[in-house]
Design an enzyme around this catalytic site. Structure first.
Site, mmCIF file in Angstrom:
data_model
loop_
_atom_site.group_PDB
_atom_site.id
_atom_site.type_symbol
_atom_site.label_atom_id
_atom_site.label_comp_id
_atom_site.label_asym_id
_atom_site.label_seq_id
_atom_site.Cartn_x
_atom_site.Cartn_y
_atom_site.Cartn_z
ATOM 1 C CB SER A 104 -51.142 -11.687 21.383
ATOM 2 O OG SER A 104 -51.159 -11.021 20.146
ATOM 3 C CG HIS A 156 -50.304 -15.805 20.781
ATOM 4 N ND1 HIS A 156 -50.540 -16.110 19.451
ATOM 5 C CD2 HIS A 156 -50.199 -14.459 20.837
ATOM 6 C CE1 HIS A 156 -50.571 -14.982 18.734
ATOM 7 N NE2 HIS A 156 -50.363 -13.979 19.560
#
Length: 198
Positions: A104, A156
Site C-alpha cells: 500500500s 498509505h
C-alpha cells in the site's frame, strides 16, 4: 517492464506465503533491531486475496502510465522510495509491537505522483481526466482500512506524501539525462527512509 515484473513477483510471493513471510514482513521490533530492509520487502506480502487484488489492480492501472512517463529506472526508484517511506510512517505512528504486510505504501506513492501531475495540469482536459481517474481509484483504496482495520493507513499516508514530493521534485527535471536524475531523486528518498529507521 518494471510494472509487469513487480506484479509477477508480488503474486508469486503471495502464493509462496509463509515460506518467506518471516524474512520479509515488517515487524516493528525487528526493524528497531536493525533489520531495515523489512520496510521495503513487506511490499511483496499481502494479508489476503482482497488485499492483493486491490493493490495489484491499482498497480496495473497506474503503473504503466507512470512508468512510460518517467522511465523504468525512475519508476522503480519511486516504488522503492514510497514503500520505504510508507514503512517509516508505520514504524513511527503505529502502536508497537506490530507486524504489517502490503504494497500500500508503494501504491499510494503512485497516487501521490499522479495527483501532483494532475494538479499541475488541472487546467487542461487531460489534467481534469487524470483527476477524475485518480479520485475513483483513491476512494476505493482509501476505504480499504475502513473495511479491513488491519490495513495500515499510516503506510498509505507515508507513501502518498513521499510520492507527491518526488513528483514535485521530478517536475523540475528536464532535458538530457532526466531519467537518471529522476532515479537519483527516488533512490535518495529510499536512502532517507533507511536512515530514519536506523
Amino acid at each position: 517492464p518494471v510494472t509487469k515484473g513487480i506484479l509477477i513477483l508480488t503474486v508469486a510471493m503471495y502464493f509462496l506465503g509463509g515460506q518467506v513471510e518471516r524474512f520479509l514482513i515488517h515487524h516493528s521490533a525487528l526493524v528497531e533491531a536493525g533489520q531495515w530492509w523489512r520496510i521495503f520487502t513487506t511490499a511483496l506480502l499481502h494479508g489476503g486475496l482482497t488485499h492483493i487484488l486491490f493493490n495489484m489492480w491499482a498497480l496495473y492501472v497506474l503503473g504503466p502510465q507512470v512508468e512510460r512517463g518517467v522511465g523504468s529506472r525512475a519508476f522503480l526508484s519511486l516504488y522503492l522510495a514510497s514503500a520505504g517511506m510508507g514503512g517509516v510512517a508505520a514504524q513511527f505512528f503505529t502502536s508497537h509491537p506490530f507486524a504489517a504486510v502490503g504494497a500500500s505504501g508503494a501504491i499510494f506513492g503512485l497516487f501521490g505522483v499522479w495527483l501532483n501531475l494532475a494538479v499541475r495540469r488541472r487546467k487542461t482536459a487531460a489534467g481534469r481526466s487524470m483527476l477524475g481517474q485518480f479520485g475513483l481509484i483513491l476512494l476505493i483504496n482509501a476505504a480499504l482500512p475502513l473495511v479491513f482495520p488491519q490495513i495500515s493507513w499510516q503506510a498509505h499516508l507515508g507513501g502518498f506524501i513521499s510520492g507527491f514530493v518526488i513528483g514535485e521534485l521530478w517536475s523540475h527535471v528536464k532535458g538530457a539525462g532526466a531519467e537518471t536524475r529522476r532515479t537519483a531523486i527516488g533512490l535518495a528518498v529510499a536512502v532517507l527512509a533507511v536512515a530514519l529507521v536506523l
